[in-house]
Design a protein around this motif. Structure first.
Motif, PDB file in Angstrom:
ATOM      1  N   PRO A 127       0.834  -1.213   0.000  1.00 51.48           N
ATOM      2  CA  PRO A 127       0.000   0.000   0.000  1.00 51.48           C
ATOM      3  C   PRO A 127       0.867   1.262   0.000  1.00 51.48           C
ATOM      4  O   PRO A 127       1.937   1.315   0.611  1.00 51.48           O
ATOM      5  N   SER A 128       0.361   2.273  -0.670  1.00 54.14           N
ATOM      6  CA  SER A 128       1.065   3.557  -0.679  1.00 54.14           C
ATOM      7  C   SER A 128       0.767   4.304   0.621  1.00 54.14           C
ATOM      8  O   SER A 128      -0.144   3.939   1.383  1.00 54.14           O
ATOM      9  N   GLU A 129       1.510   5.396   0.887  1.00 53.70           N
ATOM     10  CA  GLU A 129       1.289   6.185   2.097  1.00 53.70           C
ATOM     11  C   GLU A 129      -0.097   6.809   2.085  1.00 53.70           C
ATOM     12  O   GLU A 129      -0.775   6.891   3.124  1.00 53.70           O
ATOM     13  N   GLU A 130      -0.559   7.204   0.897  1.00 54.53           N
ATOM     14  CA  GLU A 130      -1.901   7.780   0.784  1.00 54.53           C
ATOM     15  C   GLU A 130      -2.965   6.745   1.139  1.00 54.53           C
ATOM     16  O   GLU A 130      -3.935   7.044   1.857  1.00 54.53           O
ATOM     17  N   GLU A 131      -2.777   5.524   0.682  1.00 56.81           N
ATOM     18  CA  GLU A 131      -3.732   4.456   0.986  1.00 56.81           C
ATOM     19  C   GLU A 131      -3.738   4.138   2.478  1.00 56.81           C
ATOM     20  O   GLU A 131      -4.798   3.895   3.080  1.00 56.81           O
ATOM     21  N   LEU A 132      -2.558   4.130   3.089  1.00 60.58           N
ATOM     22  CA  LEU A 132      -2.489   3.881   4.527  1.00 60.58           C
ATOM     23  C   LEU A 132      -3.196   4.986   5.310  1.00 60.58           C
ATOM     24  O   LEU A 132      -3.890   4.715   6.303  1.00 60.58           O
ATOM     25  N   SER A 133      -3.039   6.236   4.878  1.00 62.05           N
ATOM     26  CA  SER A 133      -3.684   7.369   5.549  1.00 62.05           C
ATOM     27  C   SER A 133      -5.200   7.275   5.448  1.00 62.05           C
ATOM     28  O   SER A 133      -5.914   7.490   6.438  1.00 62.05           O
ATOM     29  N   ARG A 134      -5.690   6.903   4.280  1.00 58.32           N
ATOM     30  CA  ARG A 134      -7.131   6.762   4.107  1.00 58.32           C
ATOM     31  C   ARG A 134      -7.674   5.605   4.947  1.00 58.32           C
ATOM     32  O   ARG A 134      -8.788   5.674   5.475  1.00 58.32           O
ATOM     33  N   HIS A 135      -6.878   4.558   5.097  1.00 58.20           N
ATOM     34  CA  HIS A 135      -7.305   3.412   5.907  1.00 58.20           C
ATOM     35  C   HIS A 135      -7.400   3.813   7.374  1.00 58.20           C
ATOM     36  O   HIS A 135      -8.369   3.454   8.063  1.00 58.20           O
ATOM     37  N   ARG A 136      -6.419   4.588   7.850  1.00 57.22           N
ATOM     38  CA  ARG A 136      -6.446   5.023   9.248  1.00 57.22           C
ATOM     39  C   ARG A 136      -7.664   5.902   9.519  1.00 57.22           C
ATOM     40  O   ARG A 136      -8.317   5.793  10.559  1.00 57.22           O
ATOM     41  N   ALA A 137      -7.982   6.768   8.577  1.00 52.74           N
ATOM     42  CA  ALA A 137      -9.148   7.633   8.726  1.00 52.74           C
ATOM     43  C   ALA A 137     -10.432   6.826   8.737  1.00 52.74           C
ATOM     44  O   ALA A 137     -11.394   7.139   9.457  1.00 52.74           O
TER      45      ALA A 137
END
Length: 232
Positions: free
Chosen positions: A208-218
């Motif tokens: 996963p990209s950093e953007e995908e990880l951020s969206r997952h955390r949200a």
């Protein structure tokens, strides 16, 4: 290994009283037909019984100008060499072949060279029908041209049946040898008869990209007691 698949046609069932009138031989090396064959008709120097003619269609008139077995024995022996000889109900064909060899003063073919596909068929499929026609049907061998018995055609059909009786054309066995020899995937595919239909594609990244990880955390922040938090 070189093998000769052969078949004979005769004037009847008893060597001595009856004579060979046709022989057909097919050369195989490593259970693969090479394309080399030997085929000859013989003048039996006796009348053809109507029962035998009904089987193979060889009449007195047709055979009248054919060579004697003794006139062709050298080229026949040269073709078969010392190879194993494969036949269906082989004791019948060996009986006539050896009788003709004795009659013209030649050494008989040793019975240890005999490979009998009838014995193989009975062992592999006990209780089934074991005629050449039945085996062709079982293994999907095209026998549409077999209107009457003919030595060369029957030998060619038997060669295909023999391959099936002894394991078929197992490509996988040769592929293992290719792999052990360090052959490339392309060479292995070629040995199997496969042709690549599209170019090889490099594996795509799946982390996963950093953007995908951020969206997952949200996303999980909106949940009550999310499983991911407990695992972490």
């Amino acid at each position: 290994m070189r093998e000769i698949v052969f078949d004979t046609e005769t004037t009847g069932l008893s060597p001595g009283n009856d004579r060979m009138v046709e022989i057909g031989c097919v050369e195989m090396i490593g259970r693969v037909e090479t394309g080399r064959t030997y085929h000859c008709y013989f003048n039996p120097q006796r009348a053809m019984p109507s029962e035998a003619e009904a089987v193979h269609g060889l009449s007195d008139a047709f055979l009248a100008d054919k060579a004697l077995f003794a006139d062709k024995v050298e080229e026949l022996l040269e073709f078969i060499g010392d190879s194993p000889l494969v036949a269906h109900n082989a004791s019948f064909d060996f009986g006539f072949l050896n009788y003709e060899l004795r009659t013209c003063g030649r050494t008989e073919v040793c019975m240890t060279r005999m490979v009998d596909t009838l014995v193989l068929a009975r062992s592999r499929h006990p209780g089934a029908k074991h005629s050449l026609d039945a085996l062709c049907t079982r293994f999907g061998v095209d026998r549409s041209q077999r209107v009457k018995h003919g030595a060369l055609l029957d030998a060619q059909l038997l060669a295909q049946v023999y391959v099936e009786l002894t394991g078929g054309r197992q490509i996988g066995l040769s592929l293992a040898a290719e792999q052990q020899a360090g052959a490339s995937p392309q060479a292995i595919a070629a040995a199997a008869g496969a042709t690549p239909t599209r170019p090889r594609r490099e594996p795509r990244p799946h982390a996963p990209s950093e953007e995908e990880l951020s969206r997952h955390r949200a996303f999980i922040a909106k949940m009550d007691d999310p499983l991911w938090e407990r695992v972490a």
